[in-house]
Scaffold this motif. Structure first.
Motif, mmCIF file in Angstrom:
data_model
loop_
_atom_site.group_PDB
_atom_site.id
_atom_site.type_symbol
_atom_site.label_atom_id
_atom_site.label_comp_id
_atom_site.label_asym_id
_atom_site.label_seq_id
_atom_site.Cartn_x
_atom_site.Cartn_y
_atom_site.Cartn_z
ATOM 1 N N ASN A 100 0.828 -1.207 0.000
ATOM 2 C CA ASN A 100 0.000 0.000 0.000
ATOM 3 C C ASN A 100 0.861 1.255 0.000
ATOM 4 O O ASN A 100 0.439 2.318 -0.467
ATOM 5 N N GLY A 101 2.078 1.138 0.515
ATOM 6 C CA GLY A 101 3.015 2.253 0.533
ATOM 7 C C GLY A 101 4.268 1.843 1.265
ATOM 8 O O GLY A 101 4.355 0.739 1.821
ATOM 9 N N TRP A 102 5.261 2.728 1.246
ATOM 10 C CA TRP A 102 6.481 2.444 1.994
ATOM 11 C C TRP A 102 6.896 3.679 2.789
ATOM 12 O O TRP A 102 6.402 4.778 2.554
ATOM 13 N N PHE A 103 7.779 3.456 3.749
ATOM 14 C CA PHE A 103 8.250 4.525 4.625
ATOM 15 C C PHE A 103 9.684 4.899 4.264
ATOM 16 O O PHE A 103 10.492 4.044 3.918
ATOM 17 N N GLU A 104 9.953 6.185 4.376
ATOM 18 C CA GLU A 104 11.315 6.651 4.211
ATOM 19 C C GLU A 104 11.559 7.782 5.197
ATOM 20 O O GLU A 104 10.618 8.444 5.646
ATOM 21 N N TRP A 105 12.831 7.985 5.548
ATOM 22 C CA TRP A 105 13.201 8.976 6.548
ATOM 23 C C TRP A 105 14.047 10.066 5.908
ATOM 24 O O TRP A 105 15.027 9.782 5.207
ATOM 25 N N ARG A 106 13.688 11.317 6.158
ATOM 26 C CA ARG A 106 14.431 12.458 5.624
ATOM 27 C C ARG A 106 15.247 13.100 6.733
ATOM 28 O O ARG A 106 14.736 13.359 7.830
ATOM 29 N N GLN A 107 16.510 13.335 6.434
ATOM 30 C CA GLN A 107 17.383 14.015 7.385
ATOM 31 C C GLN A 107 16.933 15.466 7.538
ATOM 32 O O GLN A 107 16.677 16.151 6.546
ATOM 33 N N ASN A 108 16.829 15.917 8.765
ATOM 34 C CA ASN A 108 16.370 17.285 9.023
ATOM 35 C C ASN A 108 17.095 17.840 10.239
ATOM 36 O O ASN A 108 16.693 17.600 11.367
ATOM 37 N N ASN A 109 18.209 18.545 9.980
ATOM 38 C CA ASN A 109 18.987 19.150 11.074
ATOM 39 C C ASN A 109 19.380 18.135 12.140
ATOM 40 O O ASN A 109 19.253 18.378 13.340
ATOM 41 N N ASP A 111 17.990 15.339 12.806
ATOM 42 C CA ASP A 111 16.885 14.437 13.118
ATOM 43 C C ASP A 111 16.426 13.735 11.841
ATOM 44 O O ASP A 111 16.761 14.139 10.736
ATOM 45 N N LYS A 112 15.612 12.706 12.031
ATOM 46 C CA LYS A 112 15.048 11.990 10.894
ATOM 47 C C LYS A 112 13.526 12.039 10.970
ATOM 48 O O LYS A 112 12.939 11.548 11.938
ATOM 49 N N GLN A 113 12.916 12.637 9.954
ATOM 50 C CA GLN A 113 11.466 12.719 9.885
ATOM 51 C C GLN A 113 10.948 11.609 8.969
ATOM 52 O O GLN A 113 11.310 11.541 7.804
ATOM 53 N N PRO A 114 10.097 10.702 9.496
ATOM 54 C CA PRO A 114 9.557 9.653 8.632
ATOM 55 C C PRO A 114 8.423 10.167 7.742
ATOM 56 O O PRO A 114 7.648 11.045 8.144
ATOM 57 N N ALA A 152 9.495 11.554 -4.474
ATOM 58 C CA ALA A 152 10.343 10.788 -3.559
ATOM 59 C C ALA A 152 11.727 11.412 -3.428
ATOM 60 O O ALA A 152 12.419 11.213 -2.425
ATOM 61 N N LYS A 153 12.162 12.187 -4.433
ATOM 62 C CA LYS A 153 13.479 12.828 -4.373
ATOM 63 C C LYS A 153 13.572 13.837 -3.235
ATOM 64 O O LYS A 153 14.667 14.153 -2.771
ATOM 65 N N ASP A 154 12.436 14.353 -2.801
ATOM 66 C CA ASP A 154 12.440 15.336 -1.721
ATOM 67 C C ASP A 154 12.693 14.703 -0.356
ATOM 68 O O ASP A 154 12.861 15.422 0.633
ATOM 69 N N ILE A 155 12.689 13.376 -0.305
ATOM 70 C CA ILE A 155 12.798 12.690 0.981
ATOM 71 C C ILE A 155 14.103 11.924 1.113
ATOM 72 O O ILE A 155 14.802 12.029 2.125
ATOM 73 N N PHE A 195 3.217 11.809 -0.817
ATOM 74 C CA PHE A 195 3.749 11.440 0.493
ATOM 75 C C PHE A 195 3.205 12.375 1.558
ATOM 76 O O PHE A 195 2.683 13.452 1.266
ATOM 77 N N ARG A 196 3.348 11.923 2.798
ATOM 78 C CA ARG A 196 2.961 12.750 3.937
ATOM 79 C C ARG A 196 3.852 12.414 5.122
ATOM 80 O O ARG A 196 4.305 11.273 5.271
ATOM 81 N N PRO A 197 4.138 13.415 5.969
ATOM 82 C CA PRO A 197 4.918 13.140 7.182
ATOM 83 C C PRO A 197 4.074 12.352 8.173
ATOM 84 O O PRO A 197 2.859 12.584 8.302
ATOM 85 N N VAL A 198 4.707 11.413 8.851
ATOM 86 C CA VAL A 198 3.996 10.583 9.835
ATOM 87 C C VAL A 198 4.771 10.578 11.148
ATOM 88 O O VAL A 198 5.906 11.051 11.235
#
Length: 217
Positions: A100-109, A111-114, A152-155, A195-198
């Motif tokens: 149904n979807g997958w999770f990815e984590w973005r580096q943010n200062n 921290d990692k935002q899923p 997805a490139k934004d994450i 995508f959406r932040p979770v």
């Protein structure tokens, strides 16, 4: 990469949506909202003759490699055809992993935002994979990844290979030619993804409930 995903629909509904039957002799793992590697997952492959839905271990270690060999959960699509570890499976043992979807984590200062990445219309995503037979005689797979495309490139710089056309060719063990695969198997258009932040609850795979999919501010 792809290290966590969701497949929360019942398997019979998944079978109806993607058009492949459930292998009658198999007991399938339960689906979930926060599926980690290192366990059995739902996959589609022509292990015998025709493609069927069956369980596969998420972690690729061929029986001939030995217990000290790595057990990758992902493989770079750019390298599988030439890698001694993967090329036999790429030639003859390809699979798909519905999600149904997958999770990815973005580096943010620091921290990692899923984030939860899914089809904008709610369709199932068909992630490309390859499989082998492990030392216990079970099919064991990994998910192919590529450079991220579209939103997805934004994450994250990598994402799973999500198929859009030519799934039947991808699953055909008689199709060995790489150029045929490149010509007939097409990626899902990246504009179909959103995508959406979770919540960081998804960081713990024991949190396996629909709340891990909810958007947070």
């Amino acid at each position: 990469m792809c290290g966590r995903y969701a497949l929360y629909e019942p398997v019979d509904q998944v079978a109806q949506r993607i058009g492949y039957p459930v292998r009658s002799s198999e007991s399938l793992p339960g689906n979930g909202y926060n599926i980690p590697p290192g366990g059995f997952i739902v996959a589609v492959a022509a292990v015998d003759e025709k493609p069927e839905i069956l369980p596969m271990w998420w972690g690729f270690r061929p029986h001939w490699a030995g217990e000290d060999a790595p057990e990758p959960i992902n493989a770079r699509a750019e390298n599988v055809a030439g890698s001694n570890f993967f090329k036999g499976s790429f030639a003859r043992h390809r699979c798909i992993i519905p999600a149904n979807g997958w999770f990815e984590w973005r580096q943010n200062n620091g921290d990692k935002q899923p984030f939860y990445i899914h089809h904008r219309d709610g369709d199932l995503l068909l992630m490309a994979g390859i499989f082998t037979t492990d030392e216990d005689g079970n099919p064991a797979c990994c998910i192919l990844t590529e450079d991220a495309r579209g939103p997805a490139k934004d994450i994250h710089p990598r994402m799973p290979v999500v198929l859009g056309e030519g799934v039947e060719i991808w699953l055909d063990p008689e199709t060995h030619d790489r150029e045929t695969l490149k010509r007939k198997v097409k990626h899902l258009s990246p504009d179909r993804l959103c995508f959406r932040p979770v919540s960081a609850r998804v960081n713990n795979p024991r949190n396996d409930d629909e709340d891990v999919l909810k958007e947070v501010s």
